[in-house]
Design a protein around this motif. Structure first.
Motif, mmCIF file in Angstrom:
data_model
loop_
_atom_site.group_PDB
_atom_site.id
_atom_site.type_symbol
_atom_site.label_atom_id
_atom_site.label_comp_id
_atom_site.label_asym_id
_atom_site.label_seq_id
_atom_site.Cartn_x
_atom_site.Cartn_y
_atom_site.Cartn_z
ATOM 1 N N ASN A 54 0.856 -1.179 0.000
ATOM 2 C CA ASN A 54 0.000 0.000 0.000
ATOM 3 C C ASN A 54 0.896 1.234 0.000
ATOM 4 O O ASN A 54 1.498 1.566 1.023
ATOM 5 N N PRO A 55 1.020 1.937 -1.129
ATOM 6 C CA PRO A 55 1.938 3.080 -1.200
ATOM 7 C C PRO A 55 1.530 4.247 -0.320
ATOM 8 O O PRO A 55 2.362 5.086 0.016
ATOM 9 N N SER A 56 0.260 4.314 0.072
ATOM 10 C CA SER A 56 -0.216 5.420 0.908
ATOM 11 C C SER A 56 0.164 5.247 2.367
ATOM 12 O O SER A 56 0.430 6.218 3.075
ATOM 13 N N ARG A 116 12.883 -1.697 -0.565
ATOM 14 C CA ARG A 116 13.323 -2.111 -1.895
ATOM 15 C C ARG A 116 12.295 -3.048 -2.537
ATOM 16 O O ARG A 116 12.054 -2.996 -3.737
ATOM 17 N N VAL A 117 11.686 -3.908 -1.716
ATOM 18 C CA VAL A 117 10.633 -4.780 -2.224
ATOM 19 C C VAL A 117 9.426 -3.946 -2.644
ATOM 20 O O VAL A 117 8.795 -4.214 -3.680
ATOM 21 N N ALA A 118 9.110 -2.929 -1.864
ATOM 22 C CA ALA A 118 7.992 -2.045 -2.206
ATOM 23 C C ALA A 118 8.225 -1.380 -3.559
ATOM 24 O O ALA A 118 7.320 -1.282 -4.398
ATOM 25 N N HIS A 133 15.138 7.447 2.474
ATOM 26 C CA HIS A 133 13.907 7.855 3.157
ATOM 27 C C HIS A 133 14.018 9.351 3.432
ATOM 28 O O HIS A 133 14.861 9.786 4.222
ATOM 29 N N LEU A 134 13.187 10.136 2.788
ATOM 30 C CA LEU A 134 13.324 11.594 2.834
ATOM 31 C C LEU A 134 13.241 12.146 4.250
ATOM 32 O O LEU A 134 13.931 13.110 4.581
ATOM 33 N N ASP A 135 12.370 11.548 5.089
ATOM 34 C CA ASP A 135 12.231 12.067 6.451
ATOM 35 C C ASP A 135 13.215 11.405 7.421
ATOM 36 O O ASP A 135 13.199 11.691 8.611
ATOM 37 N N ASN A 145 7.774 9.018 0.500
ATOM 38 C CA ASN A 145 8.944 9.207 1.367
ATOM 39 C C ASN A 145 10.204 8.611 0.738
ATOM 40 O O ASN A 145 11.256 8.601 1.358
ATOM 41 N N PHE A 146 10.070 8.113 -0.489
ATOM 42 C CA PHE A 146 11.192 7.483 -1.184
ATOM 43 C C PHE A 146 11.789 8.398 -2.249
ATOM 44 O O PHE A 146 11.076 9.189 -2.880
ATOM 45 N N ARG A 147 13.074 8.244 -2.455
ATOM 46 C CA ARG A 147 13.720 8.768 -3.651
ATOM 47 C C ARG A 147 14.903 7.855 -3.967
ATOM 48 O O ARG A 147 15.573 7.352 -3.064
#
Length: 219
Positions: A54-56, A116-118, A133-135, A145-147
């Motif tokens: 769930n990306p949210s 990484r799996v996500a 993780h940006l935060d 929260n990914f880049r």
């Protein structure tokens, strides 16, 4: 998965593999596991068949498995597995040797970092490099929260280490000189009589280097 760890999902210290020598290169099994592209074992299709992402919320949950996945197993294995795991959170918080904590999930007897799996599930391929993780919260696996990032990018978004003796990144005390030393990565910026001067030198050197706002701040 959204940044908090419940009482029933305690952090574990996973035995992450150590570096091994191969020819003229030092390759860590841990990096091989994290990169995924090198492994060539877990595919997006396989991951999507096993896990819902769930990306949210950043949650990974086990999907119900069909009987075909239990071929050769004892009768009732499929039902027991689904009753126990289907729909439940996949993985647990894993504390690494450097003290950083990430969500990890074991798939086919291999340990993977959940972020990484996500990424694999959502985009159909492993990240080309690292995931930042940006935060700064390794347990917050929401997609916003990914880049994708290099090691350098990742370091430029890190908060102040708890082991810092000065409370400032890139500044340390030199007992042998009786002065404060400022540095940026491997570059020596000078030694100073006061902490404020050393901090000013470090801050000046950071400009234009891509450091984020959270870099060097207390967690």
């Amino acid at each position: 998965m959204n940044g908090s760890v419940s009482g029933t999902q305690q952090r574990r210290r996973w035995p992450w593999p150590r570096a091994t020598k191969r020819g003229n290169e030092t390759e860590t099994k841990r990096e091989t596991q994290e990169t995924g592209a090198v492994m060539g074992e877990l595919t997006a299709r396989e991951a999507r068949a096993l896990i819902d992402y769930n990306p949210s919320t950043g949650e990974l949950r086990w999907k119900a498995r069909p009987e075909s996945m239990f071929a050769g197993k004892k009768k009732g294995c499929c039902t027991r597995w689904n009753n126990r795991y289907a729909g439940k959170i996949a993985g647990s918080a894993a504390e690494r040797s450097n003290g950083l904590c990430y969500w990890a999930v074991r798939i086919n007897d291999k340990l993977y970092l959940a972020h990484r799996v996500a990424w694999l599930i959502l985009y159909g391929q492993w990240p080309s490099d690292k995931i930042d993780h940006l935060d700064g919260d390794g347990l917050n696996n929401r997609i916003d929260n990914f880049r994708e990032a290099t090691q350098k990018d990742n370091m430029q978004n890190q908060c102040l280490r708890q082991t810092s003796s000065t409370g400032v990144c890139g500044v340390s005390w030199r007992d042998d000189l009786g002065k404060w030393r400022a540095y940026l990565r491997k570059k020596h910026l000078g030694t100073f009589d006061t902490l404020l001067d050393a901090v000013a030198a470090r801050r000046s050197a950071e400009k234009g280097e891509g450091f984020t706002e959270r870099h060097g701040k207390a967690a």
